[in-house]
Scaffold this motif. Sequence first.
Motif, PDB file in Angstrom:
ATOM      1  N   GLU A 187       0.831  -1.208   0.000  1.00  0.00           N
ATOM      2  CA  GLU A 187       0.000   0.000   0.000  1.00  0.00           C
ATOM      3  C   GLU A 187       0.865   1.257   0.000  1.00  0.00           C
ATOM      4  OE1 GLU A 187      -0.237  -2.447   2.204  1.00  0.00           O
ATOM      5  OE2 GLU A 187      -2.099  -3.452   1.576  1.00  0.00           O
ATOM      6  N   ASN A 188       1.868   1.285   0.884  1.00  0.00           N
ATOM      7  CA  ASN A 188       2.751   2.450   0.933  1.00  0.00           C
ATOM      8  C   ASN A 188       3.592   2.579  -0.325  1.00  0.00           C
ATOM      9  OD1 ASN A 188       2.004   3.538   3.392  1.00  0.00           O
ATOM     10  ND2 ASN A 188       3.488   2.359   4.569  1.00  0.00           N
ATOM     11  N   TYR A 189       3.978   1.438  -0.907  1.00  0.00           N
ATOM     12  CA  TYR A 189       4.781   1.487  -2.132  1.00  0.00           C
ATOM     13  C   TYR A 189       3.991   2.137  -3.265  1.00  0.00           C
ATOM     14  CZ  TYR A 189       7.370   0.084  -6.267  1.00  0.00           C
ATOM     15  OH  TYR A 189       8.045   0.099  -7.452  1.00  0.00           O
ATOM     16  N   GLN A 190       2.717   1.767  -3.382  1.00  0.00           N
ATOM     17  CA  GLN A 190       1.872   2.347  -4.420  1.00  0.00           C
ATOM     18  C   GLN A 190       1.744   3.855  -4.233  1.00  0.00           C
ATOM     19  OE1 GLN A 190       0.544   0.824  -7.096  1.00  0.00           O
ATOM     20  NE2 GLN A 190      -0.256   2.804  -7.784  1.00  0.00           N
ATOM     21  N   PHE A 191       1.587   4.261  -2.991  1.00  0.00           N
ATOM     22  CA  PHE A 191       1.470   5.689  -2.701  1.00  0.00           C
ATOM     23  C   PHE A 191       2.764   6.419  -3.042  1.00  0.00           C
ATOM     24  CE2 PHE A 191       2.296   9.172   0.241  1.00  0.00           C
ATOM     25  CZ  PHE A 191       1.220   9.997  -0.028  1.00  0.00           C
ATOM     26  N   VAL A 192       3.902   5.864  -2.607  1.00  0.00           N
ATOM     27  CA  VAL A 192       5.195   6.510  -2.851  1.00  0.00           C
ATOM     28  C   VAL A 192       5.504   6.576  -4.338  1.00  0.00           C
ATOM     29  CG1 VAL A 192       7.697   6.238  -2.549  1.00  0.00           C
ATOM     30  CG2 VAL A 192       6.168   5.974  -0.588  1.00  0.00           C
ATOM     31  N   ALA A 193       5.175   5.499  -5.080  1.00  0.00           N
ATOM     32  CA  ALA A 193       5.420   5.497  -6.524  1.00  0.00           C
ATOM     33  C   ALA A 193       4.632   6.607  -7.209  1.00  0.00           C
ATOM     34  CB  ALA A 193       5.052   4.137  -7.116  1.00  0.00           C
ATOM     35  N   THR A 194       3.384   6.783  -6.791  1.00  0.00           N
ATOM     36  CA  THR A 194       2.563   7.858  -7.346  1.00  0.00           C
ATOM     37  C   THR A 194       3.112   9.217  -6.950  1.00  0.00           C
ATOM     38  OG1 THR A 194       0.618   6.417  -7.191  1.00  0.00           O
ATOM     39  CG2 THR A 194       0.209   8.760  -7.504  1.00  0.00           C
ATOM     40  N   TRP A 195       3.553   9.330  -5.702  1.00  0.00           N
ATOM     41  CA  TRP A 195       4.108  10.591  -5.213  1.00  0.00           C
ATOM     42  C   TRP A 195       5.367  10.967  -5.976  1.00  0.00           C
ATOM     43  CZ3 TRP A 195       8.513  12.548  -3.112  1.00  0.00           C
ATOM     44  CH2 TRP A 195       8.406  13.758  -2.430  1.00  0.00           C
ATOM     45  N   LEU A 196       6.261   9.984  -6.213  1.00  0.00           N
ATOM     46  CA  LEU A 196       7.510  10.255  -6.915  1.00  0.00           C
ATOM     47  C   LEU A 196       7.262  10.696  -8.354  1.00  0.00           C
ATOM     48  CD1 LEU A 196       9.749   7.304  -5.663  1.00  0.00           C
ATOM     49  CD2 LEU A 196       9.982   9.717  -5.078  1.00  0.00           C
ATOM     50  N   ALA A 197       6.160  10.224  -8.936  1.00  0.00           N
ATOM     51  CA  ALA A 197       5.843  10.606 -10.318  1.00  0.00           C
ATOM     52  C   ALA A 197       5.340  12.043 -10.401  1.00  0.00           C
ATOM     53  CB  ALA A 197       4.794   9.655 -10.896  1.00  0.00           C
ATOM     54  N   GLY A 198       5.015  12.630  -9.257  1.00  0.00           N
ATOM     55  CA  GLY A 198       4.575  14.030  -9.247  1.00  0.00           C
ATOM     56  C   GLY A 198       3.078  14.181  -9.326  1.00  0.00           C
TER      57      GLY A 198
END
Length: 344
Positions: A187-198
Motif C-alpha cells: 500500500e505504501n509502495y503504491q502511494f510513494v510510486a505515485t508521489w515520486l511521479a509528481g
Amino acid sequence: MQTVHTSQMEQKKNRKNTVVLFIIGILIVIAFIISMNTGFIRLSPIEVVQTLFDAGTEKQHLILFEFRLPRIVISVLVGAGLAVSGCIMQGISRNALADPGILGINAGAGLAVMLFISFFPTTTAAPVFLLPVLALIGAGLTATLIYILAYKQGEGLSPTRLLLTGIAVAAGISAAMIVLTLRLSPENYQFVATWLAGSIWGSNWKFVLALLPWILVLLPFVFYKARVLNVLNLGEQMAIGLGIDIERERLALLAAAVGLASACVAVSGGIGFVGLIGPHLARRLVGSKHEFLLPASALTGALLLILADTIGRWILQPSEIPTGIVVAIIGAPYFLYLLARSKT
C-alpha cells in the motif's frame, strides 16, 4: 532630453509588462474554469455555476468542493511557489539552468516526506501540517550540503559547479529513495510510486491550509527583495560597491527558495521543471527586471501546472496521468534545449 526619453521608454515598458501580467492572470482564470469542468464525471458550466452558488445537487457539491477545487487551488499555489523558487535560484547563482528539482532541493524534501509517510499515517490533521516542516528540514540539509560541496575558497560559488553538484546530490538521494521503497508495504509502495511521479496527492482543504501560510509569507518577502536580485545579477563587485551584503542576501533568498520548494513538494510530490520553465517563459515576456519577473514567474508557473494537471486528468479518462509526467514531457526537451545553448 535623453533622460526624459529614457524615462518615457521605461514607463512604456512597465505598462506593457503590467498588461502581460494581467493577460496571464486572465488565462489562469480561464484554465481554472476549464479545470472545474474536467473530470471523469463531467459538470457543465451551468452546473458548476449553480454548485458554486449552492444550487447544485449533493453529488455535484461533493465533486466540486471536496475533490476538484482543493486540487485546482493546490495546483495554482504549487506552480507559483516552484516557479518563484526557480527564479530565485537562477538569480542568486546567475545560472539559467538552476531549478529546485534539478539542483536536488526537491529530492531532499521528498526524502524527508517519504521517510515520514512510510512510518506514520497522513490522514490526521497534525501530520498534514507537519509535512511542509519536515520537507523544509530535508530540503535545507540538502541545500547546505550542495552549497558546501559547490563552494570553493577564493573562487566563490561557480554556477557550473553548483549545477553539477546539485545533479549529483539529487541522483544520490533518488538512489536512496529507491532503496527505501524496497522496505515498504504494497500500500505504501503504491502511494510513494505515485508521489515520486509528481501527483497532486494532497487534494483536500487540509493540504491547502498547510501550504497557504508558506506561500503568503514567503512570496511577499521575495517580491520585496526584487531589487536585491537585480543588483546581484550585476556581479559581485558591483553589488559590493552598491553596499549589498552578498552572503547575507544570498542566504536569505536561498532560504526563501528552499522554503517555497519544500512546502510545495510536501503536497505535490516530485514535480520537476516548473522552476525551470516558468522563469524562462516569464523572462521572454517581461524581461529580466525582477520587479516584474518574479510575479510573472509565479503566474506562469501557476498557469503551467494547472494546465498540466487538467491535461493529466482528461487525456486518459477514467485513469489519469500524474501531473509531474505531463510537466516532464514538456520540461525535459526544454532543459536539453537550454543546456545546448548554455555557454558554461
